[in-house]
Enzyme design. Structure first.
Site, PDB file in Angstrom:
ATOM      1  N   CYS A 126       0.743  -1.332   0.348  1.00 25.79           N
ATOM      2  CA  CYS A 126       0.388   0.308  -0.089  1.00 25.79           C
ATOM      3  C   CYS A 126       0.874   1.733  -0.007  1.00 25.79           C
ATOM      4  O   CYS A 126       1.881   1.434   0.853  1.00 25.79           O
ATOM      5  CB  CYS A 126      -0.857   0.099   0.884  1.00 25.79           C
ATOM      6  SG  CYS A 126      -1.706  -1.323   2.082  1.00 25.79           S
ATOM      7  N   GLU A 159      -7.462   9.255   1.142  1.00 21.09           N
ATOM      8  CA  GLU A 159      -6.681   9.054   0.045  1.00 21.09           C
ATOM      9  C   GLU A 159      -8.230   8.404  -1.011  1.00 21.09           C
ATOM     10  O   GLU A 159      -8.802   8.053  -0.632  1.00 21.09           O
ATOM     11  CB  GLU A 159      -6.443   7.466   0.053  1.00 21.09           C
ATOM     12  CG  GLU A 159      -4.761   7.782   1.085  1.00 21.09           C
ATOM     13  CD  GLU A 159      -3.958   6.731   1.362  1.00 21.09           C
ATOM     14  OE1 GLU A 159      -2.515   6.526   1.507  1.00 21.09           O
ATOM     15  OE2 GLU A 159      -4.633   5.088   1.325  1.00 21.09           O
TER      16      GLU A 159
END
Length: 284
Positions: free
Chosen positions: A139, A201
């Site tokens: 990630c 995000e």
């Protein structure tokens, strides 16, 4: 993380508005659907003039500190339109997320082996956000650089994923060709990590099926494991019950709860292309 943690996610916020930006076209980039050369991306940080630090920053792991200040994340609005860039440090400060509504582009890689087991990682203790939580394979963020701003066929994000798989897990580029990644969708989420740090995000979800050699970077990764579907379900139950101090990252849990099991079917059937939906941005 328990199911009740969904209360942490709140998306009642306005779109980012920018004024008086100086622009510079990236004429070397091309996109079939939305040409970047016509977007004239801003050439400076869109929000912060100086990066603010406090005494606790001096205690930050040296590698993580360098990344926090050197890496420039791509700022986007809720439609995934690039509006600027700022340091990883500034993008992850909750005060900036709440007061300035900073939203940055990210990606989450889900790598399966030929037995259709998913590779998970436990984030290192040195990580600034969500240390020691278990999460999907990798990630991170595409950076504000030409190779990772290419929007045609999500090439910029896929280039970034290949870069970070090497950085975090020692997986060489030859083992994860950019053409082998399938971008299945995008989600938008917000999650505090502690009182200071958090995530906000617009996350690209990338799937890939490859047998790879893994050599984890201890600065980034504390542990790894491959799991089957049933093993992942048991892991989720343990996290919900708080057993063994086990925690899952909020973005991984969102994917598990909303998409992963049905997409796992497509992984096993080799029909991932049928699951692709890059038009929708899921607000979770």
């Amino acid at each position: 993380m328990s199911a009740s943690s969904s209360s942490l996610f709140n998306f009642n916020y306005p779109l980012i508005r920018l004024r008086s930006l100086t622009h510079l076209p990236l004429s070397s980039l091309r996109s079939v659907s939305v040409p970047i050369s016509q977007r004239k991306l801003p050439t400076f940080r869109a929000f912060s003039g100086t990066t603010m630090t406090d005494a606790k920053d001096a205690e930050m792991d040296a590698v993580q500190r360098r990344l926090m200040f050197d890496d420039e994340c791509i700022l986007v609005d809720e439609t995934d339109r690039v509006v600027g860039h700022d340091s990883k440090y500034n993008c992850h400060l909750m005060e900036n997320i709440e007061a300035k509504n900073l939203l940055h582009r990210a990606f989450s890689v889900f790598l399966f082996n030929s037995n259709y087991e998913l590779l998970l990682q436990q984030r290192s203790k040195a990580k600034v956000t969500f240390p020691l939580v278990w999460t999907n394979t990798c990630c991170s963020h595409p950076l504000y650089r030409e190779s990772e701003l290419i929007e045609e066929n999500t090439l910029g994000v896929r280039n970034a994923a290949q870069r970070k798989l090497l950085d975090e897990l020692g997986i060489v580029a030859e083992d994860v060709p950019v053409d082998e990644f399938t971008a299945l969708g995008r989600m938008l989420y917000k999650a505090p990590s502690d009182g200071k740090w958090g995530e906000h995000e617009l996350d690209y979800l990338l799937f890939i099926v490859r047998d790879v050699k893994v050599q984890p970077n201890a600065d980034e990764v504390a542990d790894i494991k491959y799991v089957s579907r049933e093993e992942l379900k048991e892991l989720v139950k343990k996290a919900d019950a708080g057993e063994e101090g086990l925690k899952l990252s909020p973005w991984f849990r969102l994917v598990v709860d909303n998409f992963l099991m049905k997409w796992w079917d497509h992984v096993e059937k080799r029909t991932l292309s049928e699951a692709v939906d890059m038009k929708t941005i899921h607000k979770l």
